[in-house]
Design an enzyme around this catalytic site. Structure first.
Site, short mmCIF file in Angstrom:
data_model
loop_
_atom_site.label_atom_id
_atom_site.label_comp_id
_atom_site.label_asym_id
_atom_site.label_seq_id
_atom_site.Cartn_x
_atom_site.Cartn_y
_atom_site.Cartn_z
N HIS A 10 0.84 -1.19 0.00
CA HIS A 10 0.00 0.00 0.00
C HIS A 10 0.88 1.24 0.00
O HIS A 10 1.95 1.23 0.62
CB HIS A 10 -0.92 0.01 1.24
CG HIS A 10 -2.08 0.93 1.08
ND1 HIS A 10 -1.98 2.27 1.39
CD2 HIS A 10 -3.33 0.72 0.61
CE1 HIS A 10 -3.15 2.84 1.12
NE2 HIS A 10 -3.99 1.92 0.65
N GLU B 126 -7.68 -5.39 -0.14
CA GLU B 126 -8.24 -6.17 -1.23
C GLU B 126 -8.23 -7.67 -0.97
O GLU B 126 -9.06 -8.41 -1.49
CB GLU B 126 -7.47 -5.88 -2.53
CG GLU B 126 -7.42 -4.42 -2.92
CD GLU B 126 -8.74 -3.92 -3.47
OE1 GLU B 126 -9.78 -4.22 -2.87
OE2 GLU B 126 -8.71 -3.21 -4.48
N1 ACO Z 1 4.05 -7.61 -4.68
C1 ACO Z 1 5.35 -7.61 -5.00
N2 ACO Z 1 6.13 -6.51 -4.91
C2 ACO Z 1 5.55 -5.38 -4.48
C3 ACO Z 1 4.19 -5.31 -4.14
C4 ACO Z 1 3.43 -6.50 -4.24
N3 ACO Z 1 2.13 -6.53 -3.95
N4 ACO Z 1 3.88 -4.06 -3.74
C5 ACO Z 1 5.01 -3.34 -3.86
N5 ACO Z 1 6.02 -4.14 -4.31
C6 ACO Z 1 7.39 -3.75 -4.56
C7 ACO Z 1 7.58 -3.15 -5.94
O1 ACO Z 1 7.83 -4.13 -6.90
C8 ACO Z 1 8.74 -2.25 -5.72
O2 ACO Z 1 9.91 -3.04 -5.64
P1 ACO Z 1 11.32 -2.48 -6.13
O3 ACO Z 1 11.57 -1.25 -5.33
O4 ACO Z 1 12.26 -3.61 -5.83
O5 ACO Z 1 11.16 -2.19 -7.59
C9 ACO Z 1 8.51 -1.72 -4.32
O6 ACO Z 1 7.74 -2.71 -3.66
C10 ACO Z 1 7.76 -0.40 -4.29
O7 ACO Z 1 6.66 -0.43 -5.16
P2 ACO Z 1 5.88 0.89 -5.59
O8 ACO Z 1 4.91 0.52 -6.67
O9 ACO Z 1 6.83 2.01 -5.84
O10 ACO Z 1 5.15 1.23 -4.25
P3 ACO Z 1 3.76 1.92 -4.13
O11 ACO Z 1 3.76 2.65 -2.86
O12 ACO Z 1 3.37 2.70 -5.33
O13 ACO Z 1 2.82 0.61 -4.03
C11 ACO Z 1 0.81 -0.45 -4.62
C12 ACO Z 1 1.48 0.59 -3.74
C13 ACO Z 1 0.67 0.10 -6.03
C14 ACO Z 1 -0.59 -0.73 -4.05
C15 ACO Z 1 1.63 -1.77 -4.65
O14 ACO Z 1 1.88 -2.23 -3.33
C16 ACO Z 1 0.99 -2.86 -5.48
O15 ACO Z 1 1.15 -2.88 -6.71
N6 ACO Z 1 0.24 -3.81 -4.82
C17 ACO Z 1 -0.45 -4.86 -5.55
C18 ACO Z 1 -1.79 -4.34 -6.10
C19 ACO Z 1 -2.82 -4.15 -5.00
O16 ACO Z 1 -2.99 -4.95 -4.09
N7 ACO Z 1 -3.56 -3.02 -5.15
C20 ACO Z 1 -4.61 -2.64 -4.20
C21 ACO Z 1 -4.13 -1.55 -3.30
S1 ACO Z 1 -5.28 -1.14 -2.05
C22 ACO Z 1 -6.36 -0.09 -2.79
O17 ACO Z 1 -6.01 0.72 -3.62
C23 ACO Z 1 -7.75 -0.12 -2.37
#
Ligand code: ACO
Length: 400
Positions: free
Chosen positions: A271, A329
């Site tokens: 998140h 989620e």
């Molecule tokens: N699985 C694997 N790796 C992850 C995940 C995940 N669920 N979430 C973040 N990471 C990793 C990224 O790959 C990245 O790794 P890196 O730095 O080695 O490249 C790092 O963590 C940071 O990721 P960002 O996308 O920059 O972090 P952000 O704060 O934007 O992430 C997000 C938030 C988009 C929700 C992300 O955690 C994600 O994609 N989760 C999966 C999708 C999901 O569950 N969405 C629902 C969110 S809740 C809602 O909106 C109601």
């Protein structure tokens, strides 16, 4: 003067004030309209939550009945909306797309779209909130070759949504679980779809446009599109375990490593604001376990918690610099599956709840009356020289 620093993804940027919800990411605390999530979500009716967000206080008994009846009276959708949904069903569009298209037509239900008074806006807010479940349920039934079920004005918002989907009155545990879910997701700070709705209304555009934009934002898998894939993950890991004879933890470990080592993301985890477990995951986990215990079948819940534990371990090991925890989620999928919904309904049902927050934010933004208009630092070229088309050769215009 040099440009201020760019904050990628607007992470941590404060764009406005809101009285609607407070998200404390490091502590894992969510306050909605002054109430802790854990107190509000499992106890309130959705109509009470709407009153809280729209009017900044809980309703009295008579105010609640008045709001319930008013919303119930607004549930029917215009005929052309149903016609459009029929066309969408013929193309078998995803329900989220049909919802976006259907909500766009709700301008047809507006007595006078040119009336910009606050009274007219309040009616629009109620009308869209009341009609979104009807759009979703009508489309769902058309998609499955069934006649739409007209709304029942005698029952509450959440119960009526399930009734219109399923065509029969559902048992109270399912209604309570659904209501806990839509209360839990009704508002969540400056999330992407809420911000989108505020950006749109800040131009003095109309409320339907702002909600349609928000639905478009919510659809994406990084926002509201994750619960379907989260549930599919649990099913897939269970199928692999059944096929291989290994236990589910072992298969979950293999699966999670495959995804993360392949550069993928595991839906239902991580998140932007929470660095600890999303508090909504706990509230929904409790709602899910109650629901499954009620029907004496906790197999899916047990699988999900086993998968969750392993995924958290794998994420901690493979992404040690990040704090990636369970988000809303993951348990959304369990609750909605438990009330009998298929995964294509998960994101639209998120919208059924979140529209309460969108509309309350839209009202706040209208009152704030400030155009949202940030800047971008230009990174393109400067001082190009214009060449007439016949002098450009094949390389386009890169200047002389
Ligand atoms: N699985 C694997 N790796 C992850 C995940 C995940 N669920 N979430 C973040 N990471 C990793 C990224 O790959 C990245 O790794 P890196 O730095 O080695 O490249 C790092 O963590 C940071 O990721 P960002 O996308 O920059 O972090 P952000 O704060 O934007 O992430 C997000 C938030 C988009 C929700 C992300 O955690 C994600 O994609 N989760 C999966 C999708 C999901 O569950 N969405 C629902 C969110 S809740 C809602 O909106 C109601």
């Amino acid at each position: 003067m040099s440009d201020p620093q760019i904050i990628g993804g607007l992470e941590g940027v404060l764009v406005t004030e809101t009285r609607l919800s407070k998200v404390e990411g490091a502590a894992g605390v969510l306050t909605i309209g002054g109430f802790p999530l854990e107190e509000l979500a499992p106890n309130a009716t959705f109509e009470e939550v709407l009153h809280l967000l729209w009017f900044d206080r809980l309703p009295t008994a008579s105010e609640l009945e008045e709001l319930r009846a008013e919303l119930a009276g607004l549930r029917t959708i215009p005929e052309p909306t149903t016609d459009l949904l029929k066309a969408a069903a013929l193309k078998k569009l995803p329900t989220m797309d049909a919802l976006r298209m259907g909500v766009d037509t709700l301008t047809l239900a507006d007595a006078d779209p040119s009336d910009v008074s606050s009274e007219a806006d309040m009616i629009r807010v109620k009308s869209i909130t009341a009609r979104i479940p009807t759009v979703v349920a009508t489309y769902w039934r058309l998609l499955h070759g069934q006649d739409p079920v007209p709304p029942d004005p005698e029952i509450r918002h959440a119960a009526n949504y399930l009734y219109m989907l399923q065509g029969e009155k559902t048992h109270t545990d399912a209604v309570r679980a659904l209501e806990t879910y839509i209360n839990s997701v009704v508002d969540h700070g400056m999330n992407n779809s809420t911000f989108t709705s505020r950006v749109i209304i800040s131009t003095r555009s109309d409320i339907v446009s702002a909600v349609v934009g928000a639905i478009g934002s919510l659809k994406g898998p990084l926002h509201g599109g994750a619960p379907g894939p989260a549930l599919d993950m649990v099913f897939e890991i269970r199928a692999r375990a059944d096929a291989s004879g290994k236990d589910i933890q072992e298969e979950a470990d293999i699966w999670a490593r495959e995804v993360v080592e392949g550069g993928g993301r595991i839906m239902g985890f991580g998140h932007r604001v929470y660095t600890v477990r999303d508090p909504r995951a706990d509230v929904l986990g409790t709602a899910a376990v109650k629901l499954f215990e009620g029907v004496d079948d906790t197999a899916l819940y047990d699988d999900a918690t086993a998968v969750e534990e392993v995924v958290l371990d794998v994420l901690a090991e493979l992404k040690p610099d990040r704090s990636i925890k369970t988000n809303v989620e993951f348990y959304t999928a369990l609750v909605l599956h438990g009330v009998g919904m298929e995964s294509d309904l998960f994101s639209p049902t998120f919208a059924v709840g979140r529209v309460g927050g969108w509309t309350a934010h839209i009202l706040e933004q209208i009152a704030e009356a400030r155009l949202i208009r940030p800047r971008a630092a230009y990174s393109g070229e400067l001082d190009r020289v214009w060449l007439p088309i016949e002098e450009r050769g094949n390389g386009g215009s890169r200047g002389g």
